[in-house]
Design a protein around this motif. Structure first.
Motif, PDB file in Angstrom:
ATOM      1  N   GLU A  72      16.198  23.199   6.213  1.00 16.77           N
ATOM      2  CA  GLU A  72      17.274  22.670   7.066  1.00 16.77           C
ATOM      3  C   GLU A  72      18.626  22.771   6.364  1.00 16.77           C
ATOM      4  O   GLU A  72      19.624  23.201   6.966  1.00 16.77           O
ATOM      5  CB  GLU A  72      16.979  21.202   7.421  1.00 16.77           C
ATOM      6  CG  GLU A  72      15.780  21.020   8.346  1.00 16.77           C
ATOM      7  CD  GLU A  72      15.464  19.558   8.585  1.00 16.77           C
ATOM      8  OE1 GLU A  72      16.241  18.687   8.103  1.00 16.77           O
ATOM      9  OE2 GLU A  72      14.446  19.256   9.229  1.00 16.77           O
ATOM     10  N   ARG A  73      18.671  22.355   5.087  1.00 17.33           N
ATOM     11  CA  ARG A  73      19.927  22.426   4.340  1.00 17.33           C
ATOM     12  C   ARG A  73      20.395  23.866   4.194  1.00 17.33           C
ATOM     13  O   ARG A  73      21.586  24.169   4.337  1.00 17.33           O
ATOM     14  CB  ARG A  73      19.753  21.812   2.946  1.00 17.33           C
ATOM     15  CG  ARG A  73      19.672  20.304   2.898  1.00 17.33           C
ATOM     16  CD  ARG A  73      19.859  19.773   1.491  1.00 17.33           C
ATOM     17  NE  ARG A  73      18.863  20.289   0.565  1.00 17.33           N
ATOM     18  CZ  ARG A  73      17.688  19.729   0.328  1.00 17.33           C
ATOM     19  NH1 ARG A  73      17.358  18.612   0.956  1.00 17.33           N
ATOM     20  NH2 ARG A  73      16.848  20.260  -0.535  1.00 17.33           N
ATOM     21  N   GLN A  74      19.459  24.760   3.912  1.00 17.95           N
ATOM     22  CA  GLN A  74      19.807  26.167   3.733  1.00 17.95           C
ATOM     23  C   GLN A  74      20.384  26.753   5.012  1.00 17.95           C
ATOM     24  O   GLN A  74      21.430  27.411   4.999  1.00 17.95           O
ATOM     25  CB  GLN A  74      18.573  26.966   3.300  1.00 17.95           C
ATOM     26  CG  GLN A  74      18.855  28.441   3.048  1.00 17.95           C
ATOM     27  CD  GLN A  74      17.586  29.233   2.766  1.00 17.95           C
ATOM     28  OE1 GLN A  74      16.888  29.659   3.687  1.00 17.95           O
ATOM     29  NE2 GLN A  74      17.278  29.424   1.485  1.00 17.95           N
ATOM     30  N   ALA A  75      19.708  26.531   6.126  1.00 19.41           N
ATOM     31  CA  ALA A  75      20.165  27.083   7.404  1.00 19.41           C
ATOM     32  C   ALA A  75      21.564  26.580   7.742  1.00 19.41           C
ATOM     33  O   ALA A  75      22.427  27.346   8.188  1.00 19.41           O
ATOM     34  CB  ALA A  75      19.182  26.725   8.509  1.00 19.41           C
ATOM     35  N   ALA A  76      21.801  25.296   7.516  1.00 18.18           N
ATOM     36  CA  ALA A  76      23.107  24.720   7.835  1.00 18.18           C
ATOM     37  C   ALA A  76      24.196  25.298   6.933  1.00 18.18           C
ATOM     38  O   ALA A  76      25.293  25.646   7.398  1.00 18.18           O
ATOM     39  CB  ALA A  76      23.059  23.197   7.690  1.00 18.18           C
ATOM     40  N   ALA A  77      23.907  25.432   5.635  1.00 18.70           N
ATOM     41  CA  ALA A  77      24.900  25.940   4.682  1.00 18.70           C
ATOM     42  C   ALA A  77      25.216  27.412   4.942  1.00 18.70           C
ATOM     43  O   ALA A  77      26.388  27.827   4.903  1.00 18.70           O
ATOM     44  CB  ALA A  77      24.397  25.752   3.247  1.00 18.70           C
ATOM     45  N   LEU A  78      24.184  28.216   5.222  1.00 24.52           N
ATOM     46  CA  LEU A  78      24.408  29.637   5.496  1.00 24.52           C
ATOM     47  C   LEU A  78      25.217  29.820   6.772  1.00 24.52           C
ATOM     48  O   LEU A  78      26.125  30.660   6.839  1.00 24.52           O
ATOM     49  CB  LEU A  78      23.075  30.377   5.605  1.00 24.52           C
ATOM     50  CG  LEU A  78      22.215  30.488   4.343  1.00 24.52           C
ATOM     51  CD1 LEU A  78      20.922  31.232   4.647  1.00 24.52           C
ATOM     52  CD2 LEU A  78      22.962  31.174   3.214  1.00 24.52           C
TER      53      LEU A  78
END
Length: 447
Positions: A432-438
């Motif tokens: 979730e964090r990765q998708a949001a940051a990317l």
């Protein structure tokens, strides 16, 4: 004809410049393999470095990469290629004017209060000039050298030739995925607009992290082949190698945070930790630089890194096998598992010990060479291994950072730092964090 496209003319010119040197590699290794001729590898590797040393472009970048991937090439070649200077002679003012005009228009100089004609630094794919904006801000302008797309494609073709020769000579490491990964990352490094988004991503991931700084991009003065950013002052790490232990430890802790907080919290790693890609500020914080080579990992890979640690910690070989499969290794037999664990115990050694210690105790250069030789010989006996793509830059980061810590002779409880990072790890939350940051930075995923 544009000099920015991968043109047949550009590639042919590049082939002519490197073909003789690479052809010599092919002829001499073939002579040793098939005709029984003695190959004086050290002497020939030195000749190869001399022949390639005047070339700008990807070959220098490839040499840096190969020097940190165990057994990708014979050690004699890696040692010589690693000496190719990343701080190469800069191109002159006529090139600078052409590049700046192409990217910002004929009135480009009016966009700056001042712009230094001489390059502040020069590397494999481009050079950096100091400038001052109209608001008085100190700026760094990175200009890509001409015809780099042609150079990349030509050099990658030559690299495939060298890998192919080595594959016939030695079956321990199958290099197809190494080649694919290097090619993908090199092509990405040509896109400065993507690098600007990488910088935004890192600025977001490291926001609020103590001791680490990422320069801000100036979008209006940037393009696909020009990257303008905030100038950050700092000194090279070599200036601190004889500093007091407290100073060296503080720098090492900041470096550890800079590389591994993004990895364990977002599944992203800076894939190029060589000594030119960061500087140390007066307060011992670090400036993280050069965001062309960024690797985004699927959450299962990060989970695999932690699982392998847990497996080594508990001596659970089935858990280790599962971890390697999460990394992307195929057909992990008991024999291959034993060999891979030789490597893993070497790399993970500093974080398996709950005490203050130096990296050098178990990860010195001499011990590393002995470990690599042992792994290489064992891999030959089990029929070789294909290295997963995702392994390439993770391993490179680990080896490269280990080299930094060796330079600093730091003494830290690496075990506790690592455990602070992985405490409460949840692959779903990382996703979730990765998708949001990317998405926020506009950075695409990677294969």
């Amino acid at each position: 004809m544009s000099d920015e496209q991968s043109t047949l003319q550009g590639r042919l010119a590049r082939y002519a410049r490197v073909g003789t040197a690479m052809g010599g590699v092919a002829a001499r290794m073939a002579g040793e393999r098939f005709l029984g001729l003695k190959l004086e590898r050290e002497a020939h590797a030195a000749e190869l470095r001399t022949a390639l040393g005047g070339l700008k472009g990807p070959l220098m970048k490839v040499a840096q990469i190969l020097s940190t991937i165990p057994d990708a090439l014979p050690q004699e070649y890696v040692q010589e290629l690693a000496q190719l200077q990343s701080d190469a002679p800069s191109m002159g003012w006529p090139f600078v004017k052409r590049r700046m005009t192409a990217e910002l228009g004929p009135s480009w100089q009016s966009k700056f209060q001042s712009f230094e004609k001489g390059a502040a630094s020069a590397a494999s794919l481009g050079q950096v000039h100091r400038a001052i904006g109209h608001d008085g801000a100190k700026l760094a302008c990175k200009l890509q050298y001409p015809d780099m797309q042609s150079a990349v494609e030509a050099d990658l073709r030559q690299l495939r030739l060298v890998f192919g020769i080595y594959a016939r000579y030695d079956k321990a490491i199958r290099t197809d995925q190494i080649y694919d990964e290097i090619g993908a990352r090199l092509r990405e490094e040509l896109d400065y607009a993507l690098e600007a988004r990488h910088m935004a991503l890192y600025g977001d991931m490291l926001s609020g992290v103590e001791g680490v700084h990422v320069p801000a991009v100036v979008p209006d003065l940037s393009s696909k082949r020009l990257l303008t950013m905030q100038w950050v002052d700092g000194r090279k790490i070599i200036h601190f190698k004889d500093a007091d232990l407290e100073t060296r430890n503080r720098i090492a802790v900041n470096m550890f945070r800079a590389w591994y907080i993004p990895f364990y919290e977002y599944g992203v790693i800076h894939g190029d930790p060589h000594l030119g890609n960061y500087t140390v500020r007066d307060d011992l914080d670090i400036n993280l630089l050069d965001f062309g080579c960024i690797r985004v990992f699927p959450p299962r890979f990060v989970e695999g890194v932690i699982e392998l640690y847990r497996a080594l910690e508990s001596d659970d070989m089935e858990r280790a096998r599962h971890a390697y499969e999460l990394w992307g290794f195929k057909n992990v037999t008991n024999e291959l598992l034993d060999v891979l664990n030789i490597w893993a115990r070497f790399v993970y050694a500093p974080i398996l010990d709950d005490r203050t210690r130096s990296i050098e105790e178990t990860n010195s250069g001499r011990y590393g060479q002995a470990t690599a030789a042992k792994v290489h010989e064992a891999l030959r006996k089990v029929g070789g291994v294909e290295i997963p793509r995702e392994f390439v830059f993770m391993d490179r980061a680990a080896i490269g950072l280990g080299s930094v810590f060796l330079h600093l002779r730091s003494e830290i409880n690496w075990y506790r730092m690592f455990h602070e990072l992985i405490e409460g790890f949840d692959a779903a939350k990382l996703a979730e964090r990765q998708a949001a940051a990317l998405a926020k930075a506009g950075v695409p995923g990677q294969p």
